[in-house]
Scaffold this motif. Sequence first.
Motif, PDB file in Angstrom:
ATOM      1  N   THR A 161       0.846  -1.181   0.000  1.00 18.95           N
ATOM      2  CA  THR A 161       0.000   0.000   0.000  1.00 18.95           C
ATOM      3  C   THR A 161       0.887   1.238   0.000  1.00 18.95           C
ATOM      4  O   THR A 161       1.851   1.318   0.758  1.00 18.95           O
ATOM      5  N   GLY A 162       0.585   2.164  -0.888  1.00 20.12           N
ATOM      6  CA  GLY A 162       1.417   3.355  -1.033  1.00 20.12           C
ATOM      7  C   GLY A 162       0.592   4.621  -0.952  1.00 20.12           C
ATOM      8  O   GLY A 162      -0.493   4.707  -1.526  1.00 20.12           O
ATOM      9  N   TYR A 163       1.125   5.588  -0.249  1.00 21.43           N
ATOM     10  CA  TYR A 163       0.447   6.866  -0.044  1.00 21.43           C
ATOM     11  C   TYR A 163       1.234   7.974  -0.741  1.00 21.43           C
ATOM     12  O   TYR A 163       2.442   8.108  -0.531  1.00 21.43           O
ATOM     13  N   CYS A 164       0.537   8.731  -1.584  1.00 18.18           N
ATOM     14  CA  CYS A 164       1.149   9.879  -2.271  1.00 18.18           C
ATOM     15  C   CYS A 164       2.421   9.437  -3.002  1.00 18.18           C
ATOM     16  O   CYS A 164       2.360   8.683  -3.955  1.00 18.18           O
ATOM     17  N   PHE A 165       3.582   9.882  -2.525  1.00 18.37           N
ATOM     18  CA  PHE A 165       4.883   9.558  -3.098  1.00 18.37           C
ATOM     19  C   PHE A 165       5.061   8.044  -3.247  1.00 18.37           C
ATOM     20  O   PHE A 165       5.585   7.553  -4.248  1.00 18.37           O
ATOM     21  N   GLY A 166       4.644   7.292  -2.236  1.00 22.46           N
ATOM     22  CA  GLY A 166       4.864   5.850  -2.237  1.00 22.46           C
ATOM     23  C   GLY A 166       4.050   5.091  -3.259  1.00 22.46           C
ATOM     24  O   GLY A 166       4.390   3.949  -3.610  1.00 22.46           O
ATOM     25  N   ALA A 167       2.969   5.716  -3.759  1.00 25.24           N
ATOM     26  CA  ALA A 167       2.091   5.010  -4.698  1.00 25.24           C
ATOM     27  C   ALA A 167       2.812   4.609  -5.984  1.00 25.24           C
ATOM     28  O   ALA A 167       2.551   3.541  -6.554  1.00 25.24           O
ATOM     29  N   LYS A 168       3.708   5.447  -6.434  1.00 27.00           N
ATOM     30  CA  LYS A 168       4.444   5.167  -7.680  1.00 27.00           C
ATOM     31  C   LYS A 168       5.164   3.815  -7.589  1.00 27.00           C
ATOM     32  O   LYS A 168       5.166   3.031  -8.554  1.00 27.00           O
ATOM     33  N   TYR A 169       5.726   3.554  -6.418  1.00 24.53           N
ATOM     34  CA  TYR A 169       6.526   2.342  -6.265  1.00 24.53           C
ATOM     35  C   TYR A 169       5.645   1.105  -6.113  1.00 24.53           C
ATOM     36  O   TYR A 169       6.039   0.012  -6.541  1.00 24.53           O
ATOM     37  N   VAL A 170       4.456   1.274  -5.564  1.00 21.76           N
ATOM     38  CA  VAL A 170       3.498   0.172  -5.541  1.00 21.76           C
ATOM     39  C   VAL A 170       3.105  -0.194  -6.970  1.00 21.76           C
ATOM     40  O   VAL A 170       3.086  -1.368  -7.341  1.00 21.76           O
ATOM     41  N   VAL A 171       2.803   0.808  -7.780  1.00 21.21           N
ATOM     42  CA  VAL A 171       2.413   0.556  -9.166  1.00 21.21           C
ATOM     43  C   VAL A 171       3.547  -0.125  -9.927  1.00 21.21           C
ATOM     44  O   VAL A 171       3.321  -1.074 -10.697  1.00 21.21           O
ATOM     45  N   ARG A 172       4.766   0.310  -9.707  1.00 20.62           N
ATOM     46  CA  ARG A 172       5.905  -0.292 -10.403  1.00 20.62           C
ATOM     47  C   ARG A 172       6.117  -1.749  -9.963  1.00 20.62           C
ATOM     48  O   ARG A 172       6.402  -2.619 -10.790  1.00 20.62           O
ATOM     49  N   LEU A 173       5.976  -2.014  -8.663  1.00 20.66           N
ATOM     50  CA  LEU A 173       6.105  -3.398  -8.186  1.00 20.66           C
ATOM     51  C   LEU A 173       4.995  -4.273  -8.741  1.00 20.66           C
ATOM     52  O   LEU A 173       5.218  -5.432  -9.111  1.00 20.66           O
ATOM     53  N   LEU A 174       3.798  -3.715  -8.815  1.00 22.29           N
ATOM     54  CA  LEU A 174       2.673  -4.475  -9.345  1.00 22.29           C
ATOM     55  C   LEU A 174       2.861  -4.750 -10.830  1.00 22.29           C
ATOM     56  O   LEU A 174       2.600  -5.858 -11.312  1.00 22.29           O
ATOM     57  N   GLY A 175       3.346  -3.742 -11.544  1.00 17.88           N
ATOM     58  CA  GLY A 175       3.567  -3.900 -12.979  1.00 17.88           C
ATOM     59  C   GLY A 175       4.620  -4.928 -13.315  1.00 17.88           C
ATOM     60  O   GLY A 175       4.545  -5.593 -14.359  1.00 17.88           O
ATOM     61  N   SER A 176       5.605  -5.076 -12.434  1.00 16.26           N
ATOM     62  CA  SER A 176       6.654  -6.082 -12.651  1.00 16.26           C
ATOM     63  C   SER A 176       6.331  -7.403 -11.953  1.00 16.26           C
ATOM     64  O   SER A 176       7.172  -8.306 -11.922  1.00 16.26           O
ATOM     65  N   LYS A 177       5.117  -7.481 -11.395  1.00 23.01           N
ATOM     66  CA  LYS A 177       4.606  -8.713 -10.754  1.00 23.01           C
ATOM     67  C   LYS A 177       5.498  -9.194  -9.614  1.00 23.01           C
ATOM     68  O   LYS A 177       5.643 -10.397  -9.375  1.00 23.01           O
ATOM     69  N   LYS A 178       6.054  -8.250  -8.869  1.00 18.51           N
ATOM     70  CA  LYS A 178       6.884  -8.592  -7.711  1.00 18.51           C
ATOM     71  C   LYS A 178       6.069  -8.650  -6.427  1.00 18.51           C
ATOM     72  O   LYS A 178       6.574  -9.071  -5.387  1.00 18.51           O
ATOM     73  N   ILE A 179       4.801  -8.191  -6.500  1.00 16.47           N
ATOM     74  CA  ILE A 179       3.872  -8.300  -5.384  1.00 16.47           C
ATOM     75  C   ILE A 179       2.568  -8.874  -5.915  1.00 16.47           C
ATOM     76  O   ILE A 179       2.357  -8.933  -7.129  1.00 16.47           O
ATOM     77  N   ASP A 180       1.698  -9.280  -5.010  1.00 20.59           N
ATOM     78  CA  ASP A 180       0.445  -9.901  -5.430  1.00 20.59           C
ATOM     79  C   ASP A 180      -0.669  -8.893  -5.658  1.00 20.59           C
ATOM     80  O   ASP A 180      -1.452  -9.032  -6.604  1.00 20.59           O
TER      81      ASP A 180
END
Length: 226
Positions: A112-131
């Motif tokens: 879960t990412g808030y503001c600044f952190g959201a970008k990195y959640v999206v990138r991890l999700l896009g590379s399928k490194k998280i569920d």
Amino acid sequence: MCHADNDTVSTYVSGDKTCKKIIFLITDVFGHVLSNAQLLADDFAAQGYYVIVPDLFNGDAIPWMPFSELAGGGFDLGTWLGKHGLEVTEPIVEKVLGHIKEDFSPTFIGATGYCFGAKYVVRLLGSKKIDVGAISHPSFVDDSEVELVTSPLIISAAETDPIFTVEGRQKTEAILTKNKATYEITVYSGVVHGFAVRGDPEQPQTMYAKERAFFSQVAFFNFHAK
């Protein structure tokens, strides 16, 4: 609750460390020592997750201030962002994620990412490194990053947000629909950017939206962690 250290990355953790369901909480620019972020971690832990909140900024988080002051020039945000760009922050995120996988052998990783952190959640999700990913009032997420997302994503958005604008929300939804991703987008009226992590407790509408966003994310994680 305790503090840990992952190869010099200071980390706040909460919950039962034997739990195999992990939530990786990626903060806004105010960092992991802000009580709001730690309280959110504790709340997720109370829902049955082990929660890990790293210091993304090597001790250089922005001192807390209202978003209006930050956006209005109360802090030299441009210079600060220049010191904490993708090339600096992503290796920290990747290092902590690597430790999560190595140290805990999780059966489920949600982020879960808030503001600044959201970008990195999206990138991890896009590379399928998280569920599963959850983002609240995201900042600086590029369309090209959303284009890679096909895994489950929940978005909690503010009605008034100069960063994640109405046009931005619509474009994000169009991309996720095209990708046939599993997604959920909720827009909360009467609130502004930052509500889900540092909303004004004296504003009932803000507190309602903050609580609803939290429990919606929990439900989303629970469903996909089955």
